[in-house]
Enzyme design. Structure first.
Site, PDB file in Angstrom:
ATOM      1  N   ARG A 294       0.821  -1.212   0.000  1.00  0.00           N
ATOM      2  CA  ARG A 294       0.000   0.000   0.000  1.00  0.00           C
ATOM      3  C   ARG A 294       0.855   1.262   0.000  1.00  0.00           C
ATOM      4  O   ARG A 294       0.516   2.258  -0.629  1.00  0.00           O
ATOM      5  CB  ARG A 294      -0.976  -0.032   1.187  1.00  0.00           C
ATOM      6  CG  ARG A 294      -2.006  -1.120   0.991  1.00  0.00           C
ATOM      7  CD  ARG A 294      -3.048  -1.218   2.096  1.00  0.00           C
ATOM      8  NE  ARG A 294      -4.110  -2.122   1.637  1.00  0.00           N
ATOM      9  CZ  ARG A 294      -5.190  -2.451   2.337  1.00  0.00           C
ATOM     10  NH1 ARG A 294      -5.369  -1.964   3.554  1.00  0.00           N
ATOM     11  NH2 ARG A 294      -6.088  -3.267   1.835  1.00  0.00           N
ATOM     12  N   TYR A 435      -6.729  -0.185  -6.867  1.00  0.00           N
ATOM     13  CA  TYR A 435      -6.172  -1.501  -6.489  1.00  0.00           C
ATOM     14  C   TYR A 435      -5.443  -1.485  -5.143  1.00  0.00           C
ATOM     15  O   TYR A 435      -5.289  -0.453  -4.542  1.00  0.00           O
ATOM     16  CB  TYR A 435      -5.357  -2.134  -7.604  1.00  0.00           C
ATOM     17  CG  TYR A 435      -4.099  -1.492  -8.133  1.00  0.00           C
ATOM     18  CD1 TYR A 435      -3.403  -0.501  -7.484  1.00  0.00           C
ATOM     19  CD2 TYR A 435      -3.572  -1.963  -9.352  1.00  0.00           C
ATOM     20  CE1 TYR A 435      -2.233   0.014  -8.012  1.00  0.00           C
ATOM     21  CE2 TYR A 435      -2.407  -1.446  -9.895  1.00  0.00           C
ATOM     22  CZ  TYR A 435      -1.741  -0.466  -9.212  1.00  0.00           C
ATOM     23  OH  TYR A 435      -0.591   0.028  -9.739  1.00  0.00           O
ATOM     24  N   GLU A 436      -5.115  -2.662  -4.701  1.00  0.00           N
ATOM     25  CA  GLU A 436      -4.504  -2.854  -3.367  1.00  0.00           C
ATOM     26  C   GLU A 436      -5.455  -2.352  -2.281  1.00  0.00           C
ATOM     27  O   GLU A 436      -5.022  -1.827  -1.234  1.00  0.00           O
ATOM     28  CB  GLU A 436      -3.160  -2.121  -3.331  1.00  0.00           C
ATOM     29  CG  GLU A 436      -2.155  -2.697  -2.351  1.00  0.00           C
ATOM     30  CD  GLU A 436      -1.908  -4.181  -2.522  1.00  0.00           C
ATOM     31  OE1 GLU A 436      -1.686  -4.628  -3.673  1.00  0.00           O
ATOM     32  OE2 GLU A 436      -1.956  -4.900  -1.512  1.00  0.00           O
ATOM     33  N   GLY A 437      -6.761  -2.569  -2.486  1.00  0.00           N
ATOM     34  CA  GLY A 437      -7.782  -2.055  -1.570  1.00  0.00           C
ATOM     35  C   GLY A 437      -8.239  -0.691  -2.034  1.00  0.00           C
ATOM     36  O   GLY A 437      -7.461   0.269  -1.970  1.00  0.00           O
TER      37      GLY A 437
END
Lengths: 595, 595
Positions: A294, A435-437
């Protein structure tokens, strides 16, 4: 569309916000000194500015394609990766135990900004590889580590993360891929995964896929998910490559941006792999890397916006159009002389410098948390890092869209034409908020685990830092009032969030959660910009400290003022959104949103 | 990606914000009644929802191309235009003297929202044609009008606006195209024009180009520019088409969006044309249409965001992912139940309804200004319209980017995939903030001609309207405080702008000009939403007035609250940016922005 690495600002930020001397004193930095760091940054800048930056447009124009079952990338991308690998950049922050260079994250993060500015789509290949490397480093058996990791760190092989399935995006509890024990220490993995970045390609000899899957009789939900390392080609005991392991891309997505990177639908058919970590602990293994990943995505959002800013700045100098409104001359001027154009550029520049300060502060916390000799210091740094991660990820990437769009706006009509290049930054950066949450997930994490779960302690710690800095600013400076007001509003928002969790009404906080994340991001940016103002002031008072030249520090103080005037005021509205959203959102009649 | 025309909200807005009965009482509305308006809206909705909306994705995928010197459009676009023309939609608001239907702008604007939502790129063809039609209507000789206008209104021919040249974007003083008198009443036009929307194509038999060019010995600057009507094929005295007139597209731009519309580099080589209006008054002739054109672009930005909202709303109902955080059940729910997703949708919906109110208010002012029998009323309406235009154009199109990006964010990872369709809205809408005068140009117009030049009178008039509405709201409603605060802040910003012009320091106002435009946009949105709240309240008290069903009015009041809580708070930061930007921007050292 040339790119110039912001080396001076990186150096300043490394010292001011990441406190580089403390990072260099960590055990993991043994042998590293300031001079070496400078040399590394210079070399990274050279690579990014020349070879890598020049591939960006070509990679966008000729995106990755699936041809006869093989993923084909433009030759300039393949060539850039060869050079990148040969120069030893892949394993910059990978453990030296496995052929990495072992640099602290702080220094690596500064380099990653440069790679991402130069070519975001390309940068994802080494970034994902390192993510997989880290997962193996923390959780794989020694045999598995020996088999895969060194070749990942030196870039001979790459790595991927296979989490998402069509029905399991943010909600990994729904993962359905299957893993069948084969009787030895291996498993047969079967399933389909989507959105797999650099999932397949021909730039390396082998690819190590980390795949989430369920063992037979695994319970439903997250506790039934395990992690497996599945190579594209089986790796024999002697390290040689064996048979194709039926791990392949069956299609590539057509995306808004990052065209040079293949985003694959991956198919695993009885593909042989090793269990990584304990059975049923797959998600925990992934969480290990989440802070790295993140942080990386936050840097991506920031870095693309940095390049968009440079691009717009150059055009604003070159493009002559219309007379200046406050002038007797009717001669047209360079558009940078029009106040609104200059405002757009300053809004970009000021936000970018604040973002750089914050991501480097987070990277430094990561290094301290990983390797400080005093456990209590480690623990404190880990708490700080955990708090900063959703800010770096969410705030920098929401801003990424705003800032790249400002960059495009500077170009006027030319901005909408693809050949100009401004549009690519707008397209490329957009994925970073997703992306990545998604940033909505980041905001939920931020109100819950990062704020409420520690009773707001870390938030308070940062706001206290801000108070202390405000007290050091010249008392007649308008910055003092602005900073204290922002700190007051942030404290109110923190209290609001805490009160909702205490009352068992987290939905109230969730309704305004993105506003809360953004408010804290801009406030933290102000705290770090105040720190920068003071550091610059100190340098201006002491010629011997002016290692970047006097002008740099004078300009920095002006940029801090621009941040406070042009950027920080957003916290006023965000604070209102934090405390007001609940009623509007939660009481809204469902029928009014019916289809 | 279906589209449902927001007929109920359009009807409500036509009555509440455009005061339709007053528009229908204008001389130009003779023969038009409420029932007919409803029937027209129904038919327009049907066309937009079915035939036109379905061409949007195909037009994006298979954009206009130049093949052997001809502009080729996808057959679905050509077919849609045939149907559109045959149904009589092109000349909806064109003068009945030239085969138009002569509808008021208020009603036409509601239809234009639907065309733009259905297919923005397509909608530009009739919109540009009508722009050229209006220019001829106001300025061309009768002979020229008779030659061209009827066939433009009925869609047999189309029209274009040829202003921009590479060196003359926003600054038309730099126009260099040449016009040579041919001794009769015609001229030979030579030059190259860029960014010409629907500049060439095969959907119609002929194209009437309006071209800015300079006569021999014309003075430098804007006073040397004249306007010419240059047909693609010469039109003989009997109305038949003669020889090709050497007006052609020499290339098409590759754009971020609106792919279905050819954006042409046009070449004119001794192309024969007629002078339109007086020599040297070309810019004035263009200015005649500017209010129409800018209103149209504001509607475009709004309309694309409306469709993006509907698209996201449908997905939020359909996509099931993750448990609800404030629930004991672990079962995943439709994502619309997650507060942050619902917040994104409400932010879109509330902003859209406010924008619709404002553009219809402007359209109504245009009708009154054009055809009210009392000159003083006309004049007042014209002043109001002039003030509203940069808001509709700038505010709705800046929001266009914000709102379409919110739409994409609702989709998570799927939003980044082109097949989903969310990306197209983000790409298409982006041009609206740029063309027809960038939003920076709108903001300059707004501080100068629209605010300072009338001493803030129109601004004050609108703020007074807001005060009056605030006084009518239930006194215990939080809306009162919120509205009054917004009005206070707007009044302060107006005073700031006026003070800068009075002090001969317009640059100070220019530095914060976009923030001022946006602040006034959100404030005006609040004023109109307060009006909507009251109108809905009245309907709720009186069953006979509930023509749209009781629920509509209840939901409208909730949406007004959402606007005040989720959208309006932005004015707090914008107000600070208005009054603070000058110092930061104008004192910023040029060397710090050097290349």
């Amino acid at each position: 569309m040339t790119y110039k690495a912001p080396l001076n600002d990186l150096r300043f930020a490394l010292h001011t916000h990441a406190q580089l001397p403390q990072i260099l004193a960590l055990p993991k930095s043994a042998g590293l000194d300031d001079e070496t760091v400078n040399a590394i940054l210079d070399e990274a800048a050279k690579f990014a500015e020349t070879l890598l930056a020049e591939t960006n447009r070509q990679g966008d124009l000729n995106g990755a394609k699936l041809v006869n079952g093989k993923v084909v990338c433009d030759p300039v991308i393949a060539n850039a990766f060869n050079e990148f690998r040969d120069a030893g950049w892949v394993g910059l922050r990978a453990s030296p135990d496995f052929d990495g260079q072992g640099l602290p994250m702080t220094v690596a993060a500064a380099c990653e900004e440069m790679w991402c500015s130069a070519n975001l789509a390309f940068s994802l290949l080494p970034m994902l590889t390192l993510g997989a490397f880290e997962a193996l480093h923390h959780h794989a058996s020694e045999a598995v580590q020996q088999k895969f990791m060194a070749k990942m760190a030196n870039g001979e092989w790459s790595g991927t993360m296979n989490l998402t399935e069509p029905q399991a995006g943010s909600d990994l509890a729904q993962v359905a891929a299957k893993a069948k024990p084969l009787g030895d220490d291996t498993y047969a993995i079967t399933g389909q995964k989507i959105f797999i970045t650099w999932g397949d390609h021909e730039l390396v000899d082998n690819i190590v896929h980390l795949v989430l899957a369920r063992l037979p009789d695994a319970p439903a939900g997250v506790k039934g998910i395990s992690l497996f390392a599945v190579p594209k080609y089986w790796v024999e005991e002697d390290g040689s490559l064996g048979a194709f392991n039926h791990a392949q891309a069956v299609s590539l997505e057509h995306k808004l941006g990052i065209h040079a990177s293949p985003t694959c639908v991956m198919s695993f058919e009885e593909s042989r792999g090793y269990l990584v970590g304990e059975a049923g602990r797959g998600l925990n293994c992934m969480f290990t890397m989440m802070n790295h990943a993140r942080l990386g995505v936050g840097i991506e959002g920031h870095a693309v916006a940095e390049r968009a800013y440079q691009h717009a700045l150059a055009y604003a100098h070159e493009r002559v159009q219309s007379r200046a409104i406050q002038s007797d001359s009717i001669a047209p001027v360079a558009i940078i002389e029009h106040p609104d154009v200059c405002r757009m550029l300053l809004q970009q520049k000021a936000t970018l410098e604040a973002q750089r300060a914050v991501y480097l502060k987070a990277a430094a916390a990561l290094d301290v948390a990983e390797s400080h000799p005093v456990p209590d210091v480690q623990k404190q740094a880990q708490a700080l890092l955990d708090f900063l991660i959703p800010i770096v990820k969410g705030w920098s990437t929401e801003n990424g869209t705003t800032l790249t769009n400002l960059g495009m706006q500077v170009f006027g009509g030319m901005g909408f034409i693809e050949e100009t290049g401004a549009a690519q930054y707008v397209r490329d950066v957009r994925i970073t908020a997703i992306y990545e949450g998604t940033n909505g997930i980041q905001a939920l994490d931020f109100i819950g685990r990062k704020t409420a779960a520690n009773g707001g302690a870390v938030a308070q710690y940062l706001l206290d830092e801000g108070r202390a800095l405000a007290a050091k600013l010249p008392s007649d400076s308008p910055l003092v009032t602005q900073l204290n007001q922002a700190l007051d509003l942030a404290a109110e928002s923190v209290q609001y969030v805490l009160a909702q969790f205490a009352a068992n009404t987290p939905n109230n906080a969730a309704a305004g959660s993105l506003a809360y994340l953004m408010q804290f991001g801009f406030t933290l940016g102000a705290i770090e910009m105040a720190r920068a103002y003071l550091a610059a002031g100190q340098a201006l008072e002491n010629e011997s400290e002016q290692v970047l030249g006097e002008d740099f520090y004078r300009h920095k103080q002006h940029t801090v003022r621009a941040y406070f005037d042009l950027v920080l005021p957003q916290v006023l509205g965000l604070h209102q959104q934090v405390i007001r959203s609940a009623d509007s959102v939660l009481d809204y009649p469902a029928a009014a949103l019916a289809l």
